[in-house]
Design a protein around this motif. Structure first.
Motif, PDB file in Angstrom:
ATOM      1  N   PHE A  57       0.832  -1.205   0.000  1.00  9.84           N
ATOM      2  CA  PHE A  57       0.000   0.000   0.000  1.00  9.84           C
ATOM      3  C   PHE A  57       0.867   1.256   0.000  1.00  9.84           C
ATOM      4  CE2 PHE A  57      -2.674   3.287   1.898  1.00  9.84           C
ATOM      5  CZ  PHE A  57      -3.846   3.130   1.176  1.00  9.84           C
ATOM      6  N   PHE A  58       1.934   1.261   0.802  1.00  6.35           N
ATOM      7  CA  PHE A  58       2.841   2.415   0.829  1.00  6.35           C
ATOM      8  C   PHE A  58       3.548   2.591  -0.517  1.00  6.35           C
ATOM      9  CE2 PHE A  58       3.206   2.123   5.688  1.00  6.35           C
ATOM     10  CZ  PHE A  58       2.258   3.128   5.846  1.00  6.35           C
ATOM     11  N   THR A  59       3.875   1.472  -1.156  1.00  4.87           N
ATOM     12  CA  THR A  59       4.468   1.551  -2.496  1.00  4.87           C
ATOM     13  C   THR A  59       3.494   2.203  -3.467  1.00  4.87           C
ATOM     14  OG1 THR A  59       5.726  -0.477  -2.073  1.00  4.87           O
ATOM     15  CG2 THR A  59       5.501   0.214  -4.374  1.00  4.87           C
ATOM     16  N   GLY A  60       2.216   1.847  -3.340  1.00  4.34           N
ATOM     17  CA  GLY A  60       1.179   2.454  -4.182  1.00  4.34           C
ATOM     18  C   GLY A  60       1.066   3.955  -3.957  1.00  4.34           C
ATOM     19  N   ILE A  61       1.198   4.389  -2.684  1.00  2.00           N
ATOM     20  CA  ILE A  61       1.142   5.822  -2.363  1.00  2.00           C
ATOM     21  C   ILE A  61       2.296   6.557  -3.043  1.00  2.00           C
ATOM     22  CG2 ILE A  61       1.392   7.522  -0.510  1.00  2.00           C
ATOM     23  CD1 ILE A  61      -0.100   5.612   1.322  1.00  2.00           C
ATOM     24  N   ILE A  62       3.491   5.968  -2.991  1.00  4.55           N
ATOM     25  CA  ILE A  62       4.668   6.594  -3.613  1.00  4.55           C
ATOM     26  C   ILE A  62       4.490   6.678  -5.122  1.00  4.55           C
ATOM     27  CG2 ILE A  62       7.140   6.308  -4.048  1.00  4.55           C
ATOM     28  CD1 ILE A  62       7.280   4.980  -1.225  1.00  4.55           C
ATOM     29  N   LEU A  63       3.999   5.596  -5.732  1.00  7.81           N
ATOM     30  CA  LEU A  63       3.768   5.598  -7.176  1.00  7.81           C
ATOM     31  C   LEU A  63       2.743   6.655  -7.570  1.00  7.81           C
ATOM     32  CD1 LEU A  63       3.619   1.757  -7.993  1.00  7.81           C
ATOM     33  CD2 LEU A  63       5.403   3.366  -8.662  1.00  7.81           C
ATOM     34  N   TYR A  64       1.697   6.772  -6.760  1.00 10.84           N
ATOM     35  CA  TYR A  64       0.648   7.750  -7.069  1.00 10.84           C
ATOM     36  C   TYR A  64       1.153   9.180  -6.904  1.00 10.84           C
ATOM     37  CZ  TYR A  64      -3.927   9.968  -7.259  1.00 10.84           C
ATOM     38  OH  TYR A  64      -5.000  10.750  -7.622  1.00 10.84           O
ATOM     39  N   GLN A  65       1.990   9.408  -5.898  1.00  8.82           N
ATOM     40  CA  GLN A  65       2.462  10.758  -5.606  1.00  8.82           C
ATOM     41  C   GLN A  65       3.467  11.253  -6.642  1.00  8.82           C
ATOM     42  OE1 GLN A  65       1.349  12.760  -3.200  1.00  8.82           O
ATOM     43  NE2 GLN A  65       2.695  14.409  -3.875  1.00  8.82           N
ATOM     44  N   PHE A  66       4.371  10.369  -7.071  1.00  7.15           N
ATOM     45  CA  PHE A  66       5.466  10.807  -7.941  1.00  7.15           C
ATOM     46  C   PHE A  66       5.338  10.316  -9.384  1.00  7.15           C
ATOM     47  CE2 PHE A  66       7.236  10.670  -3.612  1.00  7.15           C
ATOM     48  CZ  PHE A  66       7.644  11.993  -3.505  1.00  7.15           C
ATOM     49  N   GLY A  67       4.347   9.485  -9.668  1.00  5.60           N
ATOM     50  CA  GLY A  67       4.191   8.971 -11.028  1.00  5.60           C
ATOM     51  C   GLY A  67       3.370   9.902 -11.902  1.00  5.60           C
ATOM     52  N   SER A  68       3.388   9.604 -13.210  1.00  4.39           N
ATOM     53  CA  SER A  68       2.567  10.370 -14.160  1.00  4.39           C
ATOM     54  C   SER A  68       1.218   9.684 -14.325  1.00  4.39           C
ATOM     55  CB  SER A  68       3.295  10.480 -15.510  1.00  4.39           C
ATOM     56  OG  SER A  68       3.580   9.194 -16.010  1.00  4.39           O
ATOM     57  N   GLY A  69       0.425  10.106 -15.321  1.00  6.65           N
ATOM     58  CA  GLY A  69      -0.945   9.628 -15.498  1.00  6.65           C
ATOM     59  C   GLY A  69      -1.131   8.116 -15.466  1.00  6.65           C
ATOM     60  N   PRO A  70      -0.489   7.345 -16.374  1.00 12.33           N
ATOM     61  CA  PRO A  70      -0.695   5.890 -16.390  1.00 12.33           C
ATOM     62  C   PRO A  70      -0.258   5.223 -15.082  1.00 12.33           C
ATOM     63  CG  PRO A  70       0.316   6.623 -18.439  1.00 12.33           C
ATOM     64  CD  PRO A  70       0.321   7.790 -17.528  1.00 12.33           C
ATOM     65  N   ILE A  71       0.881   5.686 -14.517  1.00  5.93           N
ATOM     66  CA  ILE A  71       1.374   5.115 -13.255  1.00  5.93           C
ATOM     67  C   ILE A  71       0.384   5.409 -12.130  1.00  5.93           C
ATOM     68  CG2 ILE A  71       3.262   5.106 -11.595  1.00  5.93           C
ATOM     69  CD1 ILE A  71       3.981   3.946 -14.309  1.00  5.93           C
ATOM     70  N   GLN A  72      -0.171   6.612 -12.138  1.00  7.65           N
ATOM     71  CA  GLN A  72      -1.145   6.977 -11.106  1.00  7.65           C
ATOM     72  C   GLN A  72      -2.396   6.113 -11.208  1.00  7.65           C
ATOM     73  OE1 GLN A  72      -1.552  11.226 -11.835  1.00  7.65           O
ATOM     74  NE2 GLN A  72      -0.398  11.701  -9.980  1.00  7.65           N
ATOM     75  N   GLY A  73      -2.848   5.834 -12.447  1.00 12.77           N
ATOM     76  CA  GLY A  73      -4.020   4.978 -12.625  1.00 12.77           C
ATOM     77  C   GLY A  73      -3.791   3.585 -12.081  1.00 12.77           C
ATOM     78  N   PHE A  74      -2.596   3.047 -12.331  1.00  8.97           N
ATOM     79  CA  PHE A  74      -2.248   1.719 -11.806  1.00  8.97           C
ATOM     80  C   PHE A  74      -2.194   1.742 -10.284  1.00  8.97           C
ATOM     81  CE2 PHE A  74       1.145  -1.082 -10.259  1.00  8.97           C
ATOM     82  CZ  PHE A  74       0.684  -2.323 -10.682  1.00  8.97           C
ATOM     83  N   ALA A  75      -1.524   2.778  -9.726  1.00  7.20           N
ATOM     84  CA  ALA A  75      -1.362   2.859  -8.275  1.00  7.20           C
ATOM     85  C   ALA A  75      -2.705   3.021  -7.567  1.00  7.20           C
ATOM     86  CB  ALA A  75      -0.440   4.026  -7.923  1.00  7.20           C
ATOM     87  N   LEU A  76      -3.610   3.795  -8.160  1.00  6.30           N
ATOM     88  CA  LEU A  76      -4.908   4.039  -7.536  1.00  6.30           C
ATOM     89  C   LEU A  76      -5.706   2.753  -7.378  1.00  6.30           C
ATOM     90  CD1 LEU A  76      -6.934   6.170  -6.500  1.00  6.30           C
ATOM     91  CD2 LEU A  76      -7.825   6.309  -8.831  1.00  6.30           C
ATOM     92  N   THR A  77      -5.839   2.003  -8.487  1.00  7.66           N
ATOM     93  CA  THR A  77      -6.606   0.752  -8.400  1.00  7.66           C
ATOM     94  C   THR A  77      -5.905  -0.269  -7.508  1.00  7.66           C
ATOM     95  OG1 THR A  77      -5.568   0.038 -10.471  1.00  7.66           O
ATOM     96  CG2 THR A  77      -7.749   1.012 -10.632  1.00  7.66           C
ATOM     97  N   LEU A  78      -4.566  -0.234  -7.490  1.00  2.13           N
ATOM     98  CA  LEU A  78      -3.831  -1.154  -6.612  1.00  2.13           C
ATOM     99  C   LEU A  78      -4.127  -0.859  -5.150  1.00  2.13           C
ATOM    100  CD1 LEU A  78      -1.692  -3.412  -6.424  1.00  2.13           C
ATOM    101  CD2 LEU A  78       0.059  -1.623  -6.349  1.00  2.13           C
ATOM    102  N   MET A  79      -4.116   0.433  -4.759  1.00  2.00           N
ATOM    103  CA  MET A  79      -4.385   0.793  -3.356  1.00  2.00           C
ATOM    104  C   MET A  79      -5.828   0.465  -2.971  1.00  2.00           C
ATOM    105  SD  MET A  79      -2.313   4.370  -2.707  1.00  2.00           S
ATOM    106  CE  MET A  79      -3.038   5.237  -4.084  1.00  2.00           C
TER     107      MET A  79
END
Length: 628
Positions: free
Chosen positions: A575-597
């Motif tokens: 979950f913390f990895t997902g937060i980091i991806l969402y915070q520092f990633g771009s659009g596609p990475i954020q979409g992946f991180a959001l559904t993962l969390m």
């Protein structure tokens, strides 16, 4: 028993809420199908009634009509606003990366710029393309290297470089922020649903426009500066002598010793070749009235680059006043020879009034000419200035200039105290509506340039949706078969919990109006594989407890109790990895991180609440617990 009843209410409530939140998505899908079926006959009729239209153009018309119906019908619009939003890769549309040209902003802010300034600015702009530094910082450094104070071009002589740099950096940052807001206003008025507009770096803007079919129209909407200016057109008595001096200067530079005035009758005896040699300027800029009563000229579309090159020559700059310039009509006319001609005006370089005073604009059809026009309303200050300008220039022409081209140059008949004005000369009503939007949204503080563009077609988006959901079902099927094969009846309970997990993920996405993208679907597929991890840990613990001779109820209680810490530890790190991806990633990475969390939280709910409730229910009914 009370604990089971509480869990049952909790599970039923969560499922019911998810279904409620997902109902608009189902409703929108159904509306989409119904409208598409109704428009099938329209497509057939278009093929027969408009054979000149290509299949692509017909599809664009149908899509535009369908989108208009879905967006403007109240019940359809309500469902569309509450549905799960689809990303650009699923819905189709345009992806643009635009850059605000802050060098042009600095050029406009500079006082008395010379060749040295333009050379340094050009070098700073080129260097900024290769680094993260802003143009102001680079420009200041280059000037300091050449021992040039910034006050020479910016600010006052009393200001030091640090003060000027701070103010210019603030203006540069403000220009990007204003550009984002203006672009967002234009997109909203254009009617794009679910756009994504965000800043990237110091001067770039990322724009996603789902469902946009007319690419060129959208690009014009985004790039048009909407710099509206009202400039007085110079009279013939002033303009013609200057044009003659320009013509003479060009002729002499090309080796002609004796030059006659181009408007005299003696030029009628010259051949085209002789005229072009003696009068290079008037050979490309033909006077609208050879007698010199009207100072306008007509220029072939093919001759515009040549004329612009003439006007940049040093000998022309010496004879042409600094306070005037030549501008062309926005719309060409077609001559008898089939060529396109642009009307050219000599106008004051400094505008009498700018578009900053415009508070409203409306595209209409002029009832007298049946031509499209845009009517504008000015604020109180603008109305006062407009009344003064029109009152003191009756009988003169005023050019209405938008982004450096003349839309119309009407004669001021009388004083206009109301602050109303009108732009004519617009090709069609669609162009008029675009002009209305950009005028209402305001002018961009600096030009914006498209540096990256990608287009996803609707059919490609549908393929992505189909393939994404195919992978979803395939992933679920493989996981479900494994769980049933390895854990028997307990595996079936885990599979039911997995269905609840996916339902809850989609419900949360719909509830928070999040956007589902292709990477988001990938996140859901990954979640399904990870969701059963908690069940696997619990089931293995229950097996160990059963092997020690404990009863089924005691084994289930111990299995859940002893595996809780391991489940939380393993999921919290993801979950913390997902937060980091969402915070520092771009659009596609954020979409992946959001559904993962979301998937991690809902899978824990399913494993610890939903599946546990089914275990307790089976135990209360005296059913056998089969862990495989």
């Amino acid at each position: 028993m009370k604990e089971i009843r509480f869990r049952l209410f909790l599970v039923i409530g969560a499922i019911a809420l998810s279904l409620y939140l997902l109902y608009p998505t189902y409703q929108d899908y159904k509306n989409n199908v119904d409208v598409s079926e109704k428009l099938v006959h329209m497509e057939d009729s278009l093929k027969k009634s408009a054979p000149n239209l290509t299949p692509t153009e017909i599809r664009e018309l149908i899509t535009s009509k369908k989108d208009s119906i879905l967006a403007n019908t109240p019940e359809f619009r309500s469902a569309r606003e509450k549905r799960i939003k689809l990303g650009l890769d699923l819905q189709g549309g345009m992806y643009l990366v635009m850059e605000v040209n802050t060098a042009k902003l600095l050029e406009r802010l500079a006082k008395d710029p010379d060749e040295q300034f333009f050379e340094i600015l050009k070098q700073a702009e080129a260097e900024s393309q290769l680094s993260d530094e802003n143009v102001v910082t680079i420009l200041a450094r280059l000037m300091q290297e050449k021992n040039i104070r910034l006050s020479r071009y910016f600010g006052t002589i009393r200001e030091d470089d640090s003060q000027i740099i701070s103010r210019l950096q603030e203006q540069e940052s403000d220009a990007v922020t204003r550009a984002i807001e203006i672009i967002r206003n234009r997109v909203d008025q254009y009617g794009v649903s679910e756009p994504n507009i965000q800043k990237q770096g110091s001067r770039r803007i990322v724009i996603e426009l789902p469902g946009v079919a007319r690419e060129e129209e959208a690009k014009r909407l985004l790039q048009g500066r909407a710099l509206l200016e009202f400039k007085l057109v110079k009279d013939a008595d002033f303009a013609i002598p200057i044009m003659n001096r320009i013509d003479e200067a060009l002729a002499k530079s090309l080796g002609v010793d004796s030059v006659q005035t181009a408007s005299t009758d003696t030029t009628k005896q010259l051949t085209e070749e002789e005229f072009a040699k003696q009068h290079p300027f008037f050979a490309v800029a033909r006077l609208a009235d050879p007698q010199g009563r009207i100072p306008d000229a007509y220029v072939k579309e093919s001759d515009k680059p040549k004329l612009n090159a003439y006007l940049q020559r040093e000998e022309v700059k010496k004879v042409m006043p600094d306070n005037v310039e030549f501008l062309f009509d926005a719309k060409p006319i077609v001559g008898d020879d089939g060529e396109k001609y642009y009307r050219m005006y000599m106008v004051n370089k400094t505008p009498e009034l700018t578009g900053g005073v415009i508070v409203d604009a409306q595209a209409n059809i002029d009832p007298t000419t049946s031509a499209p026009v845009v009517s504008m309303q000015m604020n109180a200050e603008g109305a006062r200035e407009w009344a003064r300008i029109t009152g003191s220039n009756i009988g003169k022409r005023c050019a209405i200039v938008l982004d450096g081209v003349v839309y119309s140059a009407p004669v001021i008949q009388s004083k206009i105290p109301s602050g109303n004005s009108q732009i004519s000369g617009i090709p069609n009503l669609d162009e008029a509506k675009l002009l209305e939007i950009v005028l209402k949204a305001g002018a961009l503080p600096a030009p914006v340039e498209i540096i990256e563009q990608r287009t996803v077609g609707p059919s490609l988006g549908q393929d992505s949706i189909r393939q994404g959901f195919n992978s979803l079902w395939l992933g679920y099927t493989l996981v479900a078969i494994f769980m049933i094969f390895y854990y028997r009846k307990a595996g079936t309970l885990a599979d039911i919990g997995l269905i609840v997990t996916v339902l809850l993920i989609l419900g949360v996405l719909a509830g928070f109006q999040a956007t589902l993208t292709l990477p988001g679907i990938a996140g859901i597929v990954l979640t399904m594989g990870m969701a059963v991890d908690a069940n696997v840990i619990i089931y293995e613990r229950i097996r160990e407890e059963l092997n020690t001779g404990k009863t089924a109820r005691a084994a289930v209680d111990a299995g859940y109790r002893n595996s809780f810490s391991a489940i939380i530890d393993s999921n919290i790190t993801t979950f913390f990895t997902g937060i980091i991806l969402y915070q520092f990633g771009s659009g596609p990475i954020q979409g992946f991180a959001l559904t993962l969390m979301i998937g991690i939280l809902t899978s824990l709910f399913s494993a610890l609440i939903v599946v546990r409730m089914m275990f307790d229910y089976m135990l209360n009914k005296g059913q056998k617990i089969n862990i495989g």
